[in-house]
Design an enzyme around this catalytic site. Sequence first.
Site, PDB file in Angstrom:
ATOM      1  N   THR A  88       0.792  -1.230   0.000  1.00  0.00           N
ATOM      2  CA  THR A  88       0.000   0.000   0.000  1.00  0.00           C
ATOM      3  C   THR A  88       0.823   1.278   0.000  1.00  0.00           C
ATOM      4  OG1 THR A  88      -0.136  -0.113   2.425  1.00  0.00           O
ATOM      5  CG2 THR A  88      -1.951  -1.110   1.164  1.00  0.00           C
ATOM      6  N   HIS A  89       2.138   1.182   0.212  1.00  0.00           N
ATOM      7  CA  HIS A  89       2.953   2.404   0.314  1.00  0.00           C
ATOM      8  C   HIS A  89       4.351   2.102  -0.198  1.00  0.00           C
ATOM      9  CE1 HIS A  89       4.042   6.364   1.768  1.00  0.00           C
ATOM     10  NE2 HIS A  89       4.976   5.876   2.556  1.00  0.00           N
ATOM     11  N   ALA A 117       7.194  -0.075   1.416  1.00  0.00           N
ATOM     12  CA  ALA A 117       7.443   0.520   2.729  1.00  0.00           C
ATOM     13  C   ALA A 117       6.329   0.210   3.710  1.00  0.00           C
ATOM     14  CB  ALA A 117       7.605   2.033   2.602  1.00  0.00           C
ATOM     15  N   SER A 118       5.141  -0.125   3.209  1.00  0.00           N
ATOM     16  CA  SER A 118       4.021  -0.434   4.086  1.00  0.00           C
ATOM     17  C   SER A 118       3.042  -1.310   3.331  1.00  0.00           C
ATOM     18  CB  SER A 118       3.325   0.853   4.562  1.00  0.00           C
ATOM     19  OG  SER A 118       2.339   0.566   5.525  1.00  0.00           O
ATOM     20  N   SER A 119       2.283  -2.093   4.076  1.00  0.00           N
ATOM     21  CA  SER A 119       1.326  -3.000   3.436  1.00  0.00           C
ATOM     22  C   SER A 119       0.141  -3.227   4.350  1.00  0.00           C
ATOM     23  CB  SER A 119       1.987  -4.334   3.087  1.00  0.00           C
ATOM     24  OG  SER A 119       2.369  -5.024   4.261  1.00  0.00           O
TER      25      SER A 119
END
Length: 378
Positions: free
Chosen positions: A84-85, A92-94
Amino acid sequence: MTTTSTTDLIAEPLRAAMVQAITDTGSLTEEIWRRAFADVPRHTFVPYFYRQGPDGTQLRISADDPEHAAEWLTAVYENKPLVTHLIDGNTASSSSQPSVMAVMLEALDVPDGRRVKEIGTGTGYNAALLSHRFGDDNVVTVDVDQDVTDAARRRLELAGYRPTVITGDGARPHRPAEPGHVPSRPYGGVIATCCLHHIPPAWLGELAPGGLIVAPLGAGIVRVHRTNDSEAAGRFLASPAYFMPLRAAGDSGVIRRPPLPDGDARPSTITADTIIDEAFRFLVSIALPPLGWQYDLAEDGTPFGARVWTADGSIANLRDDGTVIESGPRRLWTELESLYGIFELHDRPSRDRFGITITADAQHVWLDRPNGTGWTLD
């Protein structure tokens, strides 16, 4: 483009199917958490995600793109993690895999009325599940990136949840004042949705007596009970876990690969498929520093070569002829070979045979018993 109400209607049976799928895996067993997963709309928190395209670039799959809207909603309610990021093109993010989230949330056995703290807000979906279970006033969630927390706060409010959302370093203490300037209570539990290589000592100081921490440690999930201000003990759950690392603001957490080594090669005593063994990879994640990995795969998916490296510039290259070349401050492949010998000696131990003891001076992961074979965490 469909309206929000239409999307919500389409999402209902998809969400029910996801809850049933998670239940069928044995990951979701408690009715109070089944209701949370059934009620909280994951699609509100994941309006887009990224997947790798045929050319290796990251494609954005979103609700507002007519070409991909159906793919987006279907994927959101599959039992899979979603990126997601991105930072500089790197993940970097999920949004974590829902079944893994369920295992961790059920392990967070905190009495009603106690505060809980989440490290790694991400999309805000897990914070919404926590708020559904414990109430908004009892949930604090922290993430290092301002854009992540701003977006999560908006999505939480849209879904009807208002926990305390903080932008800050997850390894540091956060005890925001409660409404009416009441002194903040200690947390009954801390749950992390980012990978750790040790338990931040500040977390123990934030816990109430008997409070617990549920967190990804290496490639496993550890459940730790506080025994006093600076000491704790616990065991690993059986489930595997692969999360993004706890990181500083703006840092993707990616370990950059140094140049491939040159020099003399030697025969390796382990093969490429050895190091993708689930149980062995967990032991590696505990006993060695954070590693970067890369594999060469045959058409049938069988690995025949590999590279492994660390942030200090050490790297090992296993070639397709079964020989390996190492360079840098550490001999990484030699360490893997030695560790595999220990792994075999102890009958290829699963995650739930491991535990952890935390004191003011050290954090020690052990196999089978506290005074058994073990490793001190950095």
